[in-house]
Enzyme design. Structure first.
Site, PDB file in Angstrom:
ATOM      1  N   HIS A 103      12.713   4.349  11.156  1.00  0.00           N
ATOM      2  CA  HIS A 103      11.395   4.799  10.669  1.00  0.00           C
ATOM      3  C   HIS A 103      11.186   6.225  11.191  1.00  0.00           C
ATOM      4  O   HIS A 103      10.396   6.466  12.096  1.00  0.00           O
ATOM      5  CB  HIS A 103      10.320   3.847  11.197  1.00  0.00           C
ATOM      6  CG  HIS A 103       8.969   3.997  10.581  1.00  0.00           C
ATOM      7  ND1 HIS A 103       8.598   5.076   9.809  1.00  0.00           N
ATOM      8  CD2 HIS A 103       7.887   3.176  10.625  1.00  0.00           C
ATOM      9  CE1 HIS A 103       7.341   4.916   9.421  1.00  0.00           C
ATOM     10  NE2 HIS A 103       6.888   3.772   9.900  1.00  0.00           N
TER      11      HIS A 103
ATOM     12  N   LYS B  29      10.441  -5.634 -13.546  1.00  0.00           N
ATOM     13  CA  LYS B  29      11.256  -5.954 -14.729  1.00  0.00           C
ATOM     14  C   LYS B  29      12.740  -5.915 -14.396  1.00  0.00           C
ATOM     15  O   LYS B  29      13.589  -6.062 -15.262  1.00  0.00           O
ATOM     16  CB  LYS B  29      10.969  -4.941 -15.838  1.00  0.00           C
ATOM     17  CG  LYS B  29       9.522  -4.896 -16.278  1.00  0.00           C
ATOM     18  CD  LYS B  29       9.358  -3.842 -17.375  1.00  0.00           C
ATOM     19  CE  LYS B  29       7.894  -3.602 -17.687  1.00  0.00           C
ATOM     20  NZ  LYS B  29       7.718  -2.374 -18.484  1.00  0.00           N
TER      21      LYS B  29
ATOM     22  N   ARG C 129       9.259   3.419   1.244  1.00  0.00           N
ATOM     23  CA  ARG C 129       9.422   2.326   2.222  1.00  0.00           C
ATOM     24  C   ARG C 129      10.011   1.134   1.499  1.00  0.00           C
ATOM     25  O   ARG C 129       9.567   0.790   0.406  1.00  0.00           O
ATOM     26  CB  ARG C 129       8.070   1.957   2.831  1.00  0.00           C
ATOM     27  CG  ARG C 129       8.113   0.671   3.624  1.00  0.00           C
ATOM     28  CD  ARG C 129       6.858   0.417   4.399  1.00  0.00           C
ATOM     29  NE  ARG C 129       6.755   1.312   5.544  1.00  0.00           N
ATOM     30  CZ  ARG C 129       5.865   1.167   6.516  1.00  0.00           C
ATOM     31  NH1 ARG C 129       5.000   0.179   6.492  1.00  0.00           N
ATOM     32  NH2 ARG C 129       5.822   2.011   7.519  1.00  0.00           N
TER      33      ARG C 129
HETATM   34  C1  NCD Z   1       5.350   0.268  12.028  1.00  0.00           C
HETATM   35  C2  NCD Z   1       6.326  -0.095  10.940  1.00  0.00           C
HETATM   36  O1  NCD Z   1       5.935  -0.204   9.770  1.00  0.00           O
HETATM   37  O2  NCD Z   1       7.474  -0.237  11.279  1.00  0.00           O
HETATM   38  N1  NCD Z   1       4.087   0.624  11.541  1.00  0.00           N
HETATM   39  C3  NCD Z   1       3.879   1.926  11.192  1.00  0.00           C
HETATM   40  O3  NCD Z   1       4.526   2.461  10.331  1.00  0.00           O
HETATM   41  N2  NCD Z   1       2.973   2.605  11.896  1.00  0.00           N
HETATM   42  C4  NCD Z   1       5.264  -0.720  13.108  1.00  0.00           C
HETATM   43  C5  NCD Z   1       4.999  -2.143  12.750  1.00  0.00           C
HETATM   44  O4  NCD Z   1       4.810  -2.498  11.581  1.00  0.00           O
HETATM   45  O5  NCD Z   1       4.952  -2.938  13.695  1.00  0.00           O
END
Ligand code: NCD
Length: 307
Positions: A132, A83, A104
């Site tokens: 990450h 929305k 994420r």
């Molecule tokens: C990774 C990511 O999401 O960056 N995957 C994960 O979290 N294990 C690697 C990827 O997507 O290639």
């Protein structure tokens, strides 16, 4: 003290704090039963604006195994994000209901931005092609378990080093240890971003080499970290198709490698490691994904201050 902190960048925690996390993960691996009720009454939210299997499931399984509960979305389309709700408003809302948030997002910096508005700890579960940090905790725990320590290692990183956020975070994290050498193996178009070179590799005077052919360097490696070409970050499908099979690790290439090489991969794999390699004792990626759940159990417990 990690209680109440956010985890946005791999360098947010000191080396001592990281050691305390690895020690806790190790205790959980050895005697999971005694940690079953640690997070009773606590709630984790997983806000996943991008696809995931291992990261989201391992966060959720980690919280459930600690006796906590989980809410969240894996499709932002099912929430008020659709929305037009802003990140600050979503985070203020979710942060009023839960004790900790794993997020994420496809945009670089989104979890950091969220952390400015969150009343509870925010964990960056991957922000675009940037960082990450919990995959890095997973990778570090794996390296600790298989190699015993973090120093004096030659680490080959192979594949999409431009868009691969796990690679950026791992370089940041490993560059804090003694006598680490990186061998960066990628096609010319997918080389490591300049900021990683200037801020980290050159900035800390770390020994590294950039090459295009895996066969040329595989015999020098203690760790080989394979990655997939990050299809979703390409502007142009033709470029992806041209580059996607740049590297395929198979039994033949492994004949050139050390007997005690450790092969890691954050997964998902697309084509870059042949299935025949799974049988090789040097393949660590299935153990690695299990360590991902244990280190997240340790991380959640520390950020909630229950350990
Ligand atoms: C990774 C990511 O999401 O960056 N995957 C994960 O979290 N294990 C690697 C990827 O997507 O290639």
């Amino acid at each position: 003290m990690l209680k109440g902190r956010h985890l946005i960048d791999p360098e947010d925690f000191s080396l001592e704090e990281l050691d305390s996390l690895f020690a806790l993960a190790d205790s959980i691996i050895k005697d999971e039963d005694s940690f079953r009720n640690l997070c009773n009454g606590k709630i984790l939210a997983t806000l996943f604006y991008e696809p995931s299997t291992r990261t989201r499931f391992s966060f959720e399984a980690a919280m459930l195994r600690l006796g906590g509960q989980v809410v969240g979305f894996s499709e932002p389309g099912s929430s008020s994000v659709m929305k037009g709700e802003s990140i600050p408003d979503t985070i203020r809302t979710v942060g009023s209901y839960v004790d900790i948030i794993a997020m994420r997002h496809p945009k670089e910096g989104a979890p950091k931005y969220a952390s400015y508005y969150s009343p509870v700890p925010i964990i960056n579960a991957g922000d675009g092609g940037h960082q990450h940090p919990t995959q890095t905790l997973t990778d570090l725990l794996t390296i600790k378990e298989v190699k015993g320590n973090f120093s004096n290692l030659t680490i080959g990183l192979c594949g999409d080093l431009k868009f691969g956020r796990t690679v950026h975070s791992l370089i940041k994290a490993m560059s804090r240890y003694e006598n680490i050498k990186f061998v960066l193996i990628s096609p010319n178009e997918l080389r490591i971003p300049k900021y990683i070179k200037t801020e980290i590799l050159d900035g800390k005077a770390i020994d590294y080499a950039e090459v295009e052919r895996l066969e040329e360097v595989i015999d020098s490696l203690d760790i080989l970290y394979m990655t997939r070409v990050q299809k979703e970050r390409f502007f142009n499908e033709a470029d992806y198709i041209r580059l996607k099979d740049s590297y395929i690790l198979d039994r033949e290439k492994l004949k050139l490698a050390k007997k005690d090489l450790s092969i890691l991969h954050p997964l998902p794999r697309v084509n870059e490691i042949s299935y025949e390699v799974d049988e090789d004792p040097r393949a660590c990626y299935f153990d690695q994904l299990k360590y991902g759940m244990y280190i997240r159990m340790a991380l959640i417990s520390k950020l909630l201050g229950v350990m």
